[in-house]
Design an enzyme around this catalytic site. Sequence first.
Site, PDB file in Angstrom:
ATOM      1  N   LYS A   9     -44.529  41.410 -33.871  1.00 26.08           N
ATOM      2  CA  LYS A   9     -44.225  40.940 -32.513  1.00 26.08           C
ATOM      3  C   LYS A   9     -43.340  39.687 -32.553  1.00 26.08           C
ATOM      4  CE  LYS A   9     -48.414  42.938 -30.470  1.00 26.08           C
ATOM      5  NZ  LYS A   9     -49.497  42.727 -29.481  1.00 26.08           N
ATOM      6  N   PHE A  57     -52.149  41.067 -16.847  1.00 26.16           N
ATOM      7  CA  PHE A  57     -51.270  40.461 -17.860  1.00 26.16           C
ATOM      8  C   PHE A  57     -50.120  41.373 -18.272  1.00 26.16           C
ATOM      9  CE2 PHE A  57     -54.907  42.450 -20.023  1.00 26.16           C
ATOM     10  CZ  PHE A  57     -54.244  43.323 -20.894  1.00 26.16           C
ATOM     11  N   ARG A  85     -55.110  49.700 -39.195  1.00 24.72           N
ATOM     12  CA  ARG A  85     -55.887  49.160 -38.063  1.00 24.72           C
ATOM     13  C   ARG A  85     -56.961  48.207 -38.566  1.00 24.72           C
ATOM     14  NH1 ARG A  85     -54.755  49.064 -32.477  1.00 24.72           N
ATOM     15  NH2 ARG A  85     -56.922  49.192 -31.869  1.00 24.72           N
ATOM     16  N   THR A  91     -58.303  42.860 -31.288  1.00 27.39           N
ATOM     17  CA  THR A  91     -57.160  42.459 -30.466  1.00 27.39           C
ATOM     18  C   THR A  91     -57.059  40.938 -30.312  1.00 27.39           C
ATOM     19  OG1 THR A  91     -57.386  44.536 -29.237  1.00 27.39           O
ATOM     20  CG2 THR A  91     -56.068  42.789 -28.203  1.00 27.39           C
ATOM     21  N   ARG A 102     -54.898  39.442 -37.813  1.00 29.72           N
ATOM     22  CA  ARG A 102     -55.098  38.649 -36.589  1.00 29.72           C
ATOM     23  C   ARG A 102     -56.122  37.534 -36.818  1.00 29.72           C
ATOM     24  NH1 ARG A 102     -55.131  43.956 -32.626  1.00 29.72           N
ATOM     25  NH2 ARG A 102     -52.906  44.006 -32.130  1.00 29.72           N
ATOM     26  N   ASN A 112     -50.606  38.230 -30.813  1.00 25.65           N
ATOM     27  CA  ASN A 112     -51.524  38.580 -31.900  1.00 25.65           C
ATOM     28  C   ASN A 112     -50.828  39.274 -33.089  1.00 25.65           C
ATOM     29  OD1 ASN A 112     -51.071  40.946 -30.600  1.00 25.65           O
ATOM     30  ND2 ASN A 112     -53.195  41.363 -30.067  1.00 25.65           N
TER      31      ASN A 112
HETATM   32  P1  IDP Z   1     -54.443  46.532 -29.648  1.00 28.56           P
HETATM   33  O1  IDP Z   1     -53.081  45.885 -29.834  1.00 28.56           O
HETATM   34  O2  IDP Z   1     -55.519  45.836 -30.436  1.00 28.56           O
HETATM   35  O3  IDP Z   1     -54.418  48.029 -29.875  1.00 28.56           O
HETATM   36  P2  IDP Z   1     -54.500  47.072 -26.763  1.00 28.56           P
HETATM   37  O4  IDP Z   1     -55.743  47.089 -25.912  1.00 28.56           O
HETATM   38  O5  IDP Z   1     -53.818  48.370 -27.035  1.00 28.56           O
HETATM   39  O6  IDP Z   1     -54.878  46.299 -28.124  1.00 28.56           O
HETATM   40  O7  IDP Z   1     -53.471  46.077 -26.058  1.00 28.56           O
HETATM   41  C1  IDP Z   1     -52.133  46.016 -26.459  1.00 28.56           C
HETATM   42  C2  IDP Z   1     -51.701  44.559 -26.478  1.00 28.56           C
HETATM   43  O8  IDP Z   1     -51.829  44.010 -25.168  1.00 28.56           O
HETATM   44  C3  IDP Z   1     -52.553  43.657 -27.366  1.00 28.56           C
HETATM   45  O9  IDP Z   1     -52.186  43.701 -28.731  1.00 28.56           O
HETATM   46  C4  IDP Z   1     -52.291  42.309 -26.742  1.00 28.56           C
HETATM   47  O10 IDP Z   1     -51.036  41.774 -27.151  1.00 28.56           O
HETATM   48  C5  IDP Z   1     -52.232  42.644 -25.263  1.00 28.56           C
HETATM   49  N1  IDP Z   1     -53.545  42.487 -24.618  1.00 28.56           N
HETATM   50  C6  IDP Z   1     -54.583  43.361 -24.648  1.00 28.56           C
HETATM   51  N2  IDP Z   1     -55.642  42.905 -23.948  1.00 28.56           N
HETATM   52  C7  IDP Z   1     -55.252  41.701 -23.458  1.00 28.56           C
HETATM   53  C8  IDP Z   1     -55.911  40.697 -22.620  1.00 28.56           C
HETATM   54  O11 IDP Z   1     -57.072  40.850 -22.201  1.00 28.56           O
HETATM   55  N3  IDP Z   1     -55.185  39.591 -22.338  1.00 28.56           N
HETATM   56  C9  IDP Z   1     -53.896  39.401 -22.778  1.00 28.56           C
HETATM   57  N4  IDP Z   1     -53.253  40.308 -23.545  1.00 28.56           N
HETATM   58  C10 IDP Z   1     -53.917  41.427 -23.888  1.00 28.56           C
HETATM   59 MG    MG Z   2     -53.429  49.481 -28.749  1.00 29.20          MG
END
Ligand code: IDP
Ligand code: MG
Length: 153
Positions: A9, A57, A85, A91, A102, A112
């Site tokens: 990222k 967000f 993973r 996350t 992370r 992240n």
């Molecule tokens: P992941 O990246 O662990 O698979 P996802 O739920 O698919 O998580 O979310 C994608 C991305 O969206 C996350 O990596 C993060 O950058 C962002 N994100 C997810 N949940 C939140 C939140 O509650 N607040 C802010 N950003 C979030």
């Molecule tokens: Mg995801």
Amino acid sequence: MEQTLVLLKPCTLQRALVGEIINRFEKKGLRLAGMKMMQLTDSILNEHYAHLSGKPFFQILKDSMMSTPVIACCLEGIDAVRVVRSMTGSTNGRNADPGTIRGDYCMSNQQNIVHASDSLETAAIEIKRFFRPEEIFDYESSNRNYLYALDEH
Ligand code: IDP
Ligand code: MG
């Protein structure tokens, strides 16, 4: 062999952690099948993060993912989706276990470090989303018999 998609990222480029993160995957034994720098757009992010489109967000997330180019990687190995993973961690960097990417490199729920495909089906879709077929390479690796046992191929 499975293939999975990783995005480094914008926060990772800004913090000069690109080499360090790729190094982790290489050291683990995952093979780079594709890698490129690219500028993401609103339309690719609407697809990629469609599951988050209703979240408050969503726009901040997309803006952040477009703030600089990202590095897209296609990583290959036995069980690569699950392995990557688990190396990535939860996350939210503040909750991610130490020893995960992370957990070791970030303090944020959003900034992240990496995206990693969450299932084999998603990985296939995401690799197609970010790479053209000719950008994925199947080349000879001389260490294959040392990375895996003969009956693991
Ligand atoms: P992941 O990246 O662990 O698979 P996802 O739920 O698919 O998580 O979310 C994608 C991305 O969206 C996350 O990596 C993060 O950058 C962002 N994100 C997810 N949940 C939140 C939140 O509650 N607040 C802010 N950003 C979030
Ligand atoms: Mg995801």
